[in-house]
Write a protein that holds these residues in place. Structure first.
Motif, PDB file in Angstrom:
ATOM      1  N   SER A 209       0.847  -1.185   0.000  1.00 54.34           N
ATOM      2  CA  SER A 209       0.000   0.000   0.000  1.00 54.34           C
ATOM      3  C   SER A 209       0.890   1.246   0.000  1.00 54.34           C
ATOM      4  O   SER A 209       2.112   1.157   0.085  1.00 54.34           O
ATOM      5  CB  SER A 209      -0.926   0.007   1.227  1.00 54.34           C
ATOM      6  OG  SER A 209      -0.175   0.009   2.434  1.00 54.34           O
ATOM      7  N   GLY A 210       0.256   2.393  -0.061  1.00 53.60           N
ATOM      8  CA  GLY A 210       1.017   3.633  -0.051  1.00 53.60           C
ATOM      9  C   GLY A 210       0.278   4.733  -0.772  1.00 53.60           C
ATOM     10  O   GLY A 210      -0.886   4.583  -1.176  1.00 53.60           O
ATOM     11  N   TRP A 211       0.949   5.850  -0.940  1.00 52.41           N
ATOM     12  CA  TRP A 211       0.329   6.976  -1.621  1.00 52.41           C
ATOM     13  C   TRP A 211       1.403   7.875  -2.196  1.00 52.41           C
ATOM     14  O   TRP A 211       2.559   7.841  -1.815  1.00 52.41           O
ATOM     15  CB  TRP A 211      -0.574   7.752  -0.669  1.00 52.41           C
ATOM     16  CG  TRP A 211       0.135   8.403   0.491  1.00 52.41           C
ATOM     17  CD1 TRP A 211       0.716   9.644   0.539  1.00 52.41           C
ATOM     18  CD2 TRP A 211       0.343   7.826   1.778  1.00 52.41           C
ATOM     19  NE1 TRP A 211       1.268   9.873   1.768  1.00 52.41           N
ATOM     20  CE2 TRP A 211       1.041   8.782   2.562  1.00 52.41           C
ATOM     21  CE3 TRP A 211       0.002   6.598   2.373  1.00 52.41           C
ATOM     22  CZ2 TRP A 211       1.409   8.534   3.878  1.00 52.41           C
ATOM     23  CZ3 TRP A 211       0.361   6.362   3.684  1.00 52.41           C
ATOM     24  CH2 TRP A 211       1.052   7.322   4.418  1.00 52.41           C
ATOM     25  N   ILE A 212       0.980   8.708  -3.120  1.00 57.44           N
ATOM     26  CA  ILE A 212       1.829   9.742  -3.685  1.00 57.44           C
ATOM     27  C   ILE A 212       0.997  11.017  -3.741  1.00 57.44           C
ATOM     28  O   ILE A 212      -0.174  10.989  -4.138  1.00 57.44           O
ATOM     29  CB  ILE A 212       2.374   9.341  -5.080  1.00 57.44           C
ATOM     30  CG1 ILE A 212       3.326  10.419  -5.603  1.00 57.44           C
ATOM     31  CG2 ILE A 212       1.247   9.080  -6.060  1.00 57.44           C
ATOM     32  CD1 ILE A 212       4.097   9.991  -6.835  1.00 57.44           C
ATOM     33  N   SER A 213       1.584  12.117  -3.293  1.00 56.05           N
ATOM     34  CA  SER A 213       0.865  13.391  -3.285  1.00 56.05           C
ATOM     35  C   SER A 213       1.749  14.475  -3.870  1.00 56.05           C
ATOM     36  O   SER A 213       2.978  14.433  -3.757  1.00 56.05           O
ATOM     37  CB  SER A 213       0.439  13.766  -1.861  1.00 56.05           C
ATOM     38  OG  SER A 213       1.571  13.992  -1.035  1.00 56.05           O
ATOM     39  N   TYR A 214       1.091  15.451  -4.490  1.00 56.26           N
ATOM     40  CA  TYR A 214       1.801  16.584  -5.073  1.00 56.26           C
ATOM     41  C   TYR A 214       1.036  17.857  -4.759  1.00 56.26           C
ATOM     42  O   TYR A 214      -0.207  17.891  -4.851  1.00 56.26           O
ATOM     43  CB  TYR A 214       1.931  16.426  -6.592  1.00 56.26           C
ATOM     44  CG  TYR A 214       2.385  17.693  -7.285  1.00 56.26           C
ATOM     45  CD1 TYR A 214       3.702  18.147  -7.178  1.00 56.26           C
ATOM     46  CD2 TYR A 214       1.481  18.462  -8.021  1.00 56.26           C
ATOM     47  CE1 TYR A 214       4.108  19.324  -7.799  1.00 56.26           C
ATOM     48  CE2 TYR A 214       1.879  19.629  -8.643  1.00 56.26           C
ATOM     49  CZ  TYR A 214       3.194  20.056  -8.519  1.00 56.26           C
ATOM     50  OH  TYR A 214       3.593  21.219  -9.122  1.00 56.26           O
ATOM     51  N   THR A 215       1.755  18.899  -4.370  1.00 52.88           N
ATOM     52  CA  THR A 215       1.141  20.188  -4.055  1.00 52.88           C
ATOM     53  C   THR A 215       1.830  21.289  -4.840  1.00 52.88           C
ATOM     54  O   THR A 215       3.067  21.388  -4.845  1.00 52.88           O
ATOM     55  CB  THR A 215       1.239  20.501  -2.548  1.00 52.88           C
ATOM     56  OG1 THR A 215       0.610  19.461  -1.804  1.00 52.88           O
ATOM     57  CG2 THR A 215       0.561  21.820  -2.229  1.00 52.88           C
ATOM     58  N   LEU A 216       1.034  22.102  -5.509  1.00 56.17           N
ATOM     59  CA  LEU A 216       1.493  23.320  -6.169  1.00 56.17           C
ATOM     60  C   LEU A 216       0.917  24.483  -5.373  1.00 56.17           C
ATOM     61  O   LEU A 216      -0.303  24.628  -5.280  1.00 56.17           O
ATOM     62  CB  LEU A 216       1.015  23.362  -7.617  1.00 56.17           C
ATOM     63  CG  LEU A 216       1.292  24.655  -8.393  1.00 56.17           C
ATOM     64  CD1 LEU A 216       2.792  24.860  -8.578  1.00 56.17           C
ATOM     65  CD2 LEU A 216       0.576  24.627  -9.752  1.00 56.17           C
ATOM     66  N   ALA A 217       1.787  25.295  -4.771  1.00 55.12           N
ATOM     67  CA  ALA A 217       1.295  26.291  -3.817  1.00 55.12           C
ATOM     68  C   ALA A 217       2.051  27.604  -3.944  1.00 55.12           C
ATOM     69  O   ALA A 217       3.146  27.669  -4.517  1.00 55.12           O
ATOM     70  CB  ALA A 217       1.417  25.755  -2.388  1.00 55.12           C
ATOM     71  N   GLN A 218       1.438  28.634  -3.384  1.00 57.88           N
ATOM     72  CA  GLN A 218       2.068  29.954  -3.309  1.00 57.88           C
ATOM     73  C   GLN A 218       1.606  30.631  -2.027  1.00 57.88           C
ATOM     74  O   GLN A 218       0.411  30.639  -1.709  1.00 57.88           O
ATOM     75  CB  GLN A 218       1.695  30.805  -4.517  1.00 57.88           C
ATOM     76  CG  GLN A 218       2.378  32.163  -4.553  1.00 57.88           C
ATOM     77  CD  GLN A 218       1.967  32.984  -5.751  1.00 57.88           C
ATOM     78  OE1 GLN A 218       0.962  33.680  -5.729  1.00 57.88           O
ATOM     79  NE2 GLN A 218       2.754  32.900  -6.831  1.00 57.88           N
ATOM     80  N   VAL A 219       2.554  31.191  -1.275  1.00 56.47           N
ATOM     81  CA  VAL A 219       2.252  31.921  -0.051  1.00 56.47           C
ATOM     82  C   VAL A 219       2.926  33.283  -0.136  1.00 56.47           C
ATOM     83  O   VAL A 219       4.146  33.359  -0.322  1.00 56.47           O
ATOM     84  CB  VAL A 219       2.741  31.174   1.214  1.00 56.47           C
ATOM     85  CG1 VAL A 219       2.275  31.900   2.467  1.00 56.47           C
ATOM     86  CG2 VAL A 219       2.265  29.736   1.217  1.00 56.47           C
ATOM     87  N   LYS A 220       2.145  34.343   0.024  1.00 59.45           N
ATOM     88  CA  LYS A 220       2.696  35.700  -0.033  1.00 59.45           C
ATOM     89  C   LYS A 220       2.210  36.519   1.158  1.00 59.45           C
ATOM     90  O   LYS A 220       1.067  36.354   1.599  1.00 59.45           O
ATOM     91  CB  LYS A 220       2.311  36.393  -1.343  1.00 59.45           C
ATOM     92  CG  LYS A 220       3.097  35.892  -2.547  1.00 59.45           C
ATOM     93  CD  LYS A 220       2.928  36.802  -3.747  1.00 59.45           C
ATOM     94  CE  LYS A 220       3.905  36.436  -4.867  1.00 59.45           C
ATOM     95  NZ  LYS A 220       3.821  37.381  -6.000  1.00 59.45           N
ATOM     96  N   ASN A 221       3.086  37.382   1.647  1.00 57.49           N
ATOM     97  CA  ASN A 221       2.769  38.263   2.764  1.00 57.49           C
ATOM     98  C   ASN A 221       3.085  39.703   2.393  1.00 57.49           C
ATOM     99  O   ASN A 221       3.845  39.974   1.456  1.00 57.49           O
ATOM    100  CB  ASN A 221       3.577  37.892   4.016  1.00 57.49           C
ATOM    101  CG  ASN A 221       3.153  36.562   4.607  1.00 57.49           C
ATOM    102  OD1 ASN A 221       2.033  36.100   4.398  1.00 57.49           O
ATOM    103  ND2 ASN A 221       4.054  35.941   5.346  1.00 57.49           N
TER     104      ASN A 221
END
Length: 367
Positions: A209-221
């Motif tokens: 079993s298992g998983w694969i995840s991908y995140t495309l993100a942006q954080v601005k202040n």
């Protein structure tokens, strides 16, 4: 304390109460002698919440309105947090989810900016003065495709963050007649936002079993005292990939985890100059880049683990385990921050690295 009450077939009430006592002390010193920042606060946070899961359209559509009320002792205020969740079953396997809500944060993770020695972060309580209670408005929408052995999902999110705090030393030097310099507490309050897309593929059953995840993100202040425009936040990571494999063989569990992420932003000195004062003392000044315009190298590592599960007391006992793991198995030199040093009028750059290859052995007994 959390409670559930089934009002009828269409309404499931959930409600509860919580209490938290905070005692957070933080002291920051330079050269182990000069105390720069010393904060010690205690606070009580009490909360009540209520929500109702309401089912429509043959239970295919579920509305979950909710409300949370929190009392925070340091500000002596009550904070109201409305929430709403929606779930719609498009077919037997495909579900559309959406959620929105207002969230307050009382124990804050504050970035301490230090251009020359590398940024750090610390936890500190909102005190209704230097550090206000921060808030975040969330909006999430996603799709889940659920099969007997697999899950596939995609979710997009937007978060508007308000009254966030940052601590910096850059703007705090003040000269005295004797030529010495004093650094005082300096907190800045600003706002920011984060957006992203998250993808997940998971195999949830079987020996492998298992998983694969991908995140495309942006954080601005944006902190008005520091910059008139938004800039990449210290915790901004554009790409992040995580992969986990778990294999079960009898009483053995074997796992491998690989993580990759692009580097976080940082501010760097561009040059330095020294001025000799009228009394003969020398003062050094640094010219720095725009806020967070540079990026650390990409981060990646592999973790391996093996666990043997056994029963210490035969059929009447509970599972016990002995585990062996290897953190950062191929000994990647991941950079946590940059450190700069002035030699003459030349700035030398060096890396501060995360933990290298590290073995670990653990033994768990349960009675």
């Amino acid at each position: 304390s959390d409670w559930k009450y089934s009002l009828n077939e269409k309404n499931l009430l959930e409600f509860g109460a919580s209490g938290t006592y905070y005692d957070i002390n933080y002291n920051y010193s330079q050269n182990d002698t000069s105390s720069i920042l010393n904060k010690a606060n205690k606070a009580f946070l009490g909360g009540l919440y209520f929500q109702d899961k309401i089912k429509f359209l043959n239970n295919n559509l579920v509305f979950t309105p909710g409300l949370r009320a929190s009392y925070y002792s340091l500000s002596n205020k009550i904070y109201i947090e409305p929430r709403l969740g929606i779930s719609y079953l498009l077919n037997n396997n495909l579900t559309l989810n959406a959620a929105t809500g207002l969230y307050y944060q009382y124990a804050n993770r504050v970035i301490r900016e230090d251009v020359m020695s590398g940024n750090a972060d610390f936890w500190i309580l909102s005190d209704n003065a230097d550090i206000p209670v921060s808030s975040s408005k969330h909006l999430n929408i996603g799709l889940n495709y659920d099969l007997p052995n697999y899950i596939f999902s995609v979710e997009g999110y937007y978060k508007l963050n308000q009254k966030i705090s940052e601590y910096t030393l850059r703007f705090q030097r003040s000269q005295f007649p004797n030529g010495s310099a004093q650094v005082s507490e300096q907190f800045f309050t600003g706002n920011g936002y984060s957006t992203g897309l998250e993808f997940l593929a998971q195999k949830k059953s079987g020996n492998l079993s298992g998983w694969i995840s991908y995140t495309l993100a942006q954080v601005k202040n944006r902190f008005p005292e520091q910059s008139s425009k938004y800039y990449f936040a210290y915790q901004d990571v554009t790409h992040e990939l995580k992969s986990v494999l778990i294999y079960k063989f009898g009483n053995f569990d074997f796992s491998a985890t690989w993580i990759f992420s692009t580097g976080r932003p940082y501010t760097a000195p561009l040059g330095a100059y020294t001025i000799t004062q009228a009394d003969g003392l020398k003062e050094t000044f640094y010219a720095v880049s725009d806020k967070n315009t540079f990026r650390l190298p990409d981060y990646h590592r592999l973790d391996l683990a093996a666990t043997f599960r056994f029963n210490l007391f035969g059929s009447v006992g509970r599972q016990n385990a002995v585990s062996v793991s290897l953190f950062n198995a191929y000994n990647r030199k991941n950079v946590s921050s940059k450190q700069f040093q002035l030699v003459g009028n030349t700035i030398l750059e060096s890396n501060i690295n995360y933990l290298s290859i590290t073995p670990n052995v653990s033994l768990i007994f349960k009675f």
